[in-house]
Design a protein around this motif. Structure first.
Motif, PDB file in Angstrom:
ATOM      1  N   ASN A   6       0.810  -1.222   0.000  1.00 37.72           N
ATOM      2  CA  ASN A   6       0.000   0.000   0.000  1.00 37.72           C
ATOM      3  C   ASN A   6       0.843   1.272   0.000  1.00 37.72           C
ATOM      4  O   ASN A   6       0.286   2.371  -0.074  1.00 37.72           O
ATOM      5  CB  ASN A   6      -0.907   0.040   1.239  1.00 37.72           C
ATOM      6  CG  ASN A   6      -1.974  -1.034   1.223  1.00 37.72           C
ATOM      7  OD1 ASN A   6      -2.304  -1.576   0.180  1.00 37.72           O
ATOM      8  ND2 ASN A   6      -2.522  -1.341   2.390  1.00 37.72           N
ATOM      9  N   HIS A   7       2.173   1.148   0.111  1.00 37.38           N
ATOM     10  CA  HIS A   7       3.020   2.317   0.322  1.00 37.38           C
ATOM     11  C   HIS A   7       4.313   2.203  -0.482  1.00 37.38           C
ATOM     12  O   HIS A   7       4.720   1.112  -0.883  1.00 37.38           O
ATOM     13  CB  HIS A   7       3.406   2.438   1.806  1.00 37.38           C
ATOM     14  CG  HIS A   7       2.275   2.279   2.758  1.00 37.38           C
ATOM     15  ND1 HIS A   7       1.488   3.328   3.171  1.00 37.38           N
ATOM     16  CD2 HIS A   7       1.787   1.175   3.389  1.00 37.38           C
ATOM     17  CE1 HIS A   7       0.569   2.881   4.010  1.00 37.38           C
ATOM     18  NE2 HIS A   7       0.726   1.583   4.165  1.00 37.38           N
ATOM     19  N   SER A   8       4.974   3.319  -0.647  1.00 31.24           N
ATOM     20  CA  SER A   8       6.344   3.281  -1.144  1.00 31.24           C
ATOM     21  C   SER A   8       7.273   2.979   0.026  1.00 31.24           C
ATOM     22  O   SER A   8       7.024   3.432   1.155  1.00 31.24           O
ATOM     23  CB  SER A   8       6.731   4.617  -1.776  1.00 31.24           C
ATOM     24  OG  SER A   8       6.932   5.605  -0.772  1.00 31.24           O
ATOM     25  N   ARG A  15      -3.541   2.144  -5.301  1.00 35.55           N
ATOM     26  CA  ARG A  15      -2.454   1.178  -5.376  1.00 35.55           C
ATOM     27  C   ARG A  15      -2.704   0.185  -6.491  1.00 35.55           C
ATOM     28  O   ARG A  15      -3.854  -0.181  -6.779  1.00 35.55           O
ATOM     29  CB  ARG A  15      -2.285   0.428  -4.044  1.00 35.55           C
ATOM     30  CG  ARG A  15      -2.077   1.319  -2.838  1.00 35.55           C
ATOM     31  CD  ARG A  15      -0.939   2.302  -3.032  1.00 35.55           C
ATOM     32  NE  ARG A  15       0.354   1.644  -3.232  1.00 35.55           N
ATOM     33  CZ  ARG A  15       1.449   2.285  -3.631  1.00 35.55           C
ATOM     34  NH1 ARG A  15       1.398   3.568  -3.894  1.00 35.55           N
ATOM     35  NH2 ARG A  15       2.581   1.634  -3.771  1.00 35.55           N
ATOM     36  N   ASP A  16      -1.644  -0.280  -7.099  1.00 36.13           N
ATOM     37  CA  ASP A  16      -1.716  -1.297  -8.128  1.00 36.13           C
ATOM     38  C   ASP A  16      -1.898  -2.656  -7.448  1.00 36.13           C
ATOM     39  O   ASP A  16      -1.092  -3.020  -6.588  1.00 36.13           O
ATOM     40  CB  ASP A  16      -0.418  -1.295  -8.941  1.00 36.13           C
ATOM     41  CG  ASP A  16      -0.457  -2.233 -10.145  1.00 36.13           C
ATOM     42  OD1 ASP A  16      -1.251  -3.203 -10.127  1.00 36.13           O
ATOM     43  OD2 ASP A  16       0.315  -2.003 -11.084  1.00 36.13           O
ATOM     44  N   ALA A  48       1.083  -4.826  -6.831  1.00 34.76           N
ATOM     45  CA  ALA A  48       2.206  -4.318  -6.040  1.00 34.76           C
ATOM     46  C   ALA A  48       2.796  -5.384  -5.121  1.00 34.76           C
ATOM     47  O   ALA A  48       3.995  -5.354  -4.821  1.00 34.76           O
ATOM     48  CB  ALA A  48       1.761  -3.103  -5.225  1.00 34.76           C
ATOM     49  N   PRO A  68      -3.109  -6.563   1.186  1.00 35.22           N
ATOM     50  CA  PRO A  68      -3.547  -5.162   1.196  1.00 35.22           C
ATOM     51  C   PRO A  68      -4.207  -4.734   2.498  1.00 35.22           C
ATOM     52  O   PRO A  68      -4.307  -3.549   2.783  1.00 35.22           O
ATOM     53  CB  PRO A  68      -4.546  -5.082   0.034  1.00 35.22           C
ATOM     54  CG  PRO A  68      -5.059  -6.484  -0.113  1.00 35.22           C
ATOM     55  CD  PRO A  68      -3.894  -7.375   0.230  1.00 35.22           C
ATOM     56  N   VAL A 123      -8.553  -1.006  -2.241  1.00 36.68           N
ATOM     57  CA  VAL A 123      -7.219  -0.934  -2.855  1.00 36.68           C
ATOM     58  C   VAL A 123      -7.208   0.127  -3.944  1.00 36.68           C
ATOM     59  O   VAL A 123      -6.265   0.925  -4.061  1.00 36.68           O
ATOM     60  CB  VAL A 123      -6.796  -2.306  -3.414  1.00 36.68           C
ATOM     61  CG1 VAL A 123      -5.554  -2.166  -4.303  1.00 36.68           C
ATOM     62  CG2 VAL A 123      -6.517  -3.282  -2.282  1.00 36.68           C
TER      63      VAL A 123
END
Length: 330
Positions: free
Chosen positions: A82-84, A123-124, A127, A111, A118
């Motif tokens: 969900n995050h960088s 978010r992809d 991911a 997720p 999502v």
């Protein structure tokens, strides 16, 4: 010394309570855990869940840390897809700078919500495929050398926050082993592959800079009370609430007798099976069950999820369990 006990606080918003009530309860839980010798309290990232207040996990940790003295606090876990990695490094780097030697970073690859949410998170859905690479990138941001030239986490760099891989499948076990990181298995709600995952993790573990030997944290539910009748009554209420949450339409009043009938059906049995690993009863009974579970799971630490349906019940369960397991408080 016996097995260390940690707490997974689900930041529950009880029926009739406000979000503020749920968040304030997190502080009370952490204070009680600190006073009674628990090793740490973790919070899980969940989104779009009416009964869970821990969606902004790092913010909640900051609030609880400011209202406690010494207990370790962390995520159980941050859903990294969900995050960088840079964002999480900066958030937890800030926490670790403000509260040195008190912050843990548990990471999961699910997720923590449904697919519609999502999309709302922007978010992809793919991911999670990059979870191993993202863990390494995050770990480097918190270390002394970045994997992305010219990009550093400030705060974050050099904090060396301990990272834990969390999961409910063999994937997380294998990744934790290869990276030489502690492994937490979510057996408090996904018990089926516990022993297989732990065996895989231990047999494939490679020592790392963070950890030179395997460390397994196993999740287990607990309802401890002064009487067995009260503990069993709380457990019944908790099972009914879980079935209502997962199988029934919201805001539809279904009598307890009907809920019990569904729990006894094959469909309901799947929900009941999620709580297979639950210690229920008086302190002595809970102690015996936790010791048996520790051996069954080959666990080095237990992540206890106190499941009493009220805040008062959870606080009492925390105290009784700590006394039964002979924890040493501050």
């Amino acid at each position: 010394m016996g097995v260390p006990l940690a707490i997974l606080d689900l930041a529950i918003i009880g029926s009739g309570d406000s979000v503020a009530d749920g968040l304030n309860a997190c502080v009370e839980v952490a204070k009680t855990a600190e006073a009674n010798g628990y090793s740490r309290v973790w919070y899980a990232e969940h989104h779009n869940m009416d009964a869970v207040a821990s969606s902004a996990t790092a913010v909640l940790i900051a609030h609880v840390a400011a209202n406690t003295e010494s207990i370790r606090l962390g995520s159980g876990g941050i859903m990294l897809p969900n995050h960088s990695p840079l964002t999480i490094a900066e958030q937890f780097g800030t926490l670790a700078t403000l509260h040195p030697n008190r912050i843990d970073l548990g990471l999961g690859r699910a997720p923590g919500t449904d697919q519609v949410t999502v999309q709302a998170l922007r978010r992809d859905p793919r991911a999670s495929e990059y979870f191993p690479q993202d863990v390494l990138e995050l770990q480097a941001y918190l270390g002394d050398s970045t994997r992305v030239p010219g990009v550093n986490a400030t705060p974050g760099r050099g904090t060396h926050i301990p990272i834990y891989i969390l999961g409910s499948s063999l994937f997380g076990a294998e990744l934790a082993a290869v990276l030489g990181l502690p492994f937490g298995f979510a057996s408090h709600f996904a018990p089926h592959q516990l022993r297989e995952a732990v065996a895989l993790y231990r047999s494939n573990f490679r020592p790392s800079e963070q950890l030179d030997h395997p460390h397994v944290i196993a999740g287990v539910n607990v309802i401890a009370s002064d009487s067995d009748d009260d503990a069993q009554s709380q457990f019944t209420t908790t099972r009914r609430a879980r079935l209502r949450r997962f199988l029934l339409k919201p805001n539809v009043d279904v009598p307890d007798a009907e809920v019990d009938r569904i729990l006894a059906s094959p469909q309901g049995a799947q929900i009941a099976a999620m709580m297979k690993h639950t210690a229920v009863g008086t302190p002595a009974a809970v102690r015996d069950q936790l010791l048996e579970f520790t051996e069954y799971a080959e666990a080095d630490e237990l992540m206890v999820c106190h499941q009493s349906p009220t805040v008062e019940g959870r606080l009492r369960s925390i105290e009784l369990t700590a006394n039964a397991m002979e924890l040493v408080g501050v």
